[in-house]
Design a protein around this motif. Structure first.
Motif, PDB file in Angstrom:
ATOM      1  N   TYR A  27      44.865 -25.141  -2.889  1.00  0.00           N
ATOM      2  CA  TYR A  27      44.843 -23.788  -2.349  1.00  0.00           C
ATOM      3  C   TYR A  27      46.266 -23.243  -2.418  1.00  0.00           C
ATOM      4  O   TYR A  27      47.119 -23.591  -1.597  1.00  0.00           O
ATOM      5  CB  TYR A  27      44.334 -23.779  -0.911  1.00  0.00           C
ATOM      6  N   HIS A  37      40.278 -25.550   2.645  1.00  0.00           N
ATOM      7  CA  HIS A  37      40.625 -24.235   3.198  1.00  0.00           C
ATOM      8  C   HIS A  37      39.359 -23.484   3.630  1.00  0.00           C
ATOM      9  O   HIS A  37      39.334 -22.848   4.695  1.00  0.00           O
ATOM     10  CB  HIS A  37      41.391 -23.438   2.139  1.00  0.00           C
ATOM     11  N   HIS A  61      35.347 -16.627   2.027  1.00  0.00           N
ATOM     12  CA  HIS A  61      36.202 -15.471   1.733  1.00  0.00           C
ATOM     13  C   HIS A  61      36.963 -15.614   0.411  1.00  0.00           C
ATOM     14  O   HIS A  61      37.343 -14.628  -0.197  1.00  0.00           O
ATOM     15  CB  HIS A  61      37.179 -15.187   2.880  1.00  0.00           C
ATOM     16  N   ASP A  62      37.173 -16.843  -0.032  1.00  0.00           N
ATOM     17  CA  ASP A  62      37.928 -17.042  -1.278  1.00  0.00           C
ATOM     18  C   ASP A  62      37.040 -17.454  -2.445  1.00  0.00           C
ATOM     19  O   ASP A  62      37.543 -17.978  -3.442  1.00  0.00           O
ATOM     20  CB  ASP A  62      39.012 -18.109  -1.068  1.00  0.00           C
ATOM     21  N   ASP A 163      42.469 -17.027   7.887  1.00  0.00           N
ATOM     22  CA  ASP A 163      42.895 -17.398   6.531  1.00  0.00           C
ATOM     23  C   ASP A 163      44.298 -18.023   6.561  1.00  0.00           C
ATOM     24  O   ASP A 163      44.558 -19.074   5.961  1.00  0.00           O
ATOM     25  CB  ASP A 163      42.869 -16.118   5.685  1.00  0.00           C
TER      26      ASP A 163
HETATM   27 FE   LIG Z   1      42.183 -17.765   1.936  1.00  0.00          FE
END
Ligand SMILES: [Fe+2]
Length: 193
Positions: A27, A37, A61-62, A163
């Motif tokens: 990440y 993550h 979210h990623d 995050d």
């Molecule tokens: Fe992120």
């Protein structure tokens, strides 16, 4: 232990291989990979008692980083991968705005916090600072006012705080399958339109 006996929806069948096979890239520059993550973000959202839609937004979210082909660390090559838009578009095939909007806005939320919260910029990790410039830097006053007119801006800010926090190799790391129930609940609460 995750309940592996409950039948799951097609989206779970689609997500589990992505996170099982494509999320082992590091990440950014953190000492964790994309899978760690993701599950740590989901776990922190749960621990903060956020609704299932936001737990799932945090978990996924990623996903834009997983579905692009720009290599491991595009920011180092001066490329903004626009993963927030890619991820939100991918998720919109299954989920409604309570999931997709915080994902789409989570990078804008970083630019917003840098502009509005003293000390936030100084708290960012190196890779967050590196990508910030490519993403447009801190927001202007007009941009912050526009951002606050977005329906899900507060959720995006909550997601962005998670995050930044979810980069701790010693933090919670539940298995991805433990989020099946949250995914099912989020699908019921905010289905794709
Ligand atoms: Fe992120």
């Amino acid at each position: 232990m995750p309940d592996t006996t409950t039948p799951t929806s097609p989206v779970v069948d689609e997500l589990e291989p992505i996170y099982g096979e494509r999320a082992h890239r590091r990440y950014g520059l953190a000492a964790i990979n994309q899978l760690m993550h993701a599950v740590q973000s989901g776990a922190l959202a749960r621990a903060a008692d956020l609704p299932p839609t936001l737990v799932v937004a945090a978990l996924l979210h990623d996903i834009g980083h997983m579905v692009h082909t720009l290599g491991e660390h595009p920011a180092a090559a001066g490329i903004d991968d626009r993963h927030e838009d890619m991820g939100a578009r991918w998720l919109a095939r299954h989920f409604g705005p309570a999931v997709t909007e915080p994902v789409r806005l989570h990078v804008a939320a970083k630019r917003y916090l840098c502009a509005t919260e003293p000390g936030y910029f100084a708290s960012l990790s190196f890779d967050s600072v590196e990508s910030l410039e490519l993403q447009g830097g801190p927001m202007t006053d007009t941009e912050t006012a526009d951002f606050e007119r977005q329906r899900y801006w507060r959720d995006a800010v909550a997601l962005r705080r998670i995050d930044e926090q979810a980069k701790d190799p010693n933090g919670p790391l539940p298995p991805f399958a433990e989020f099946r129930k949250d995914i099912e609940q989020a699908l019921a609460l905010s289905p794709s339109r």
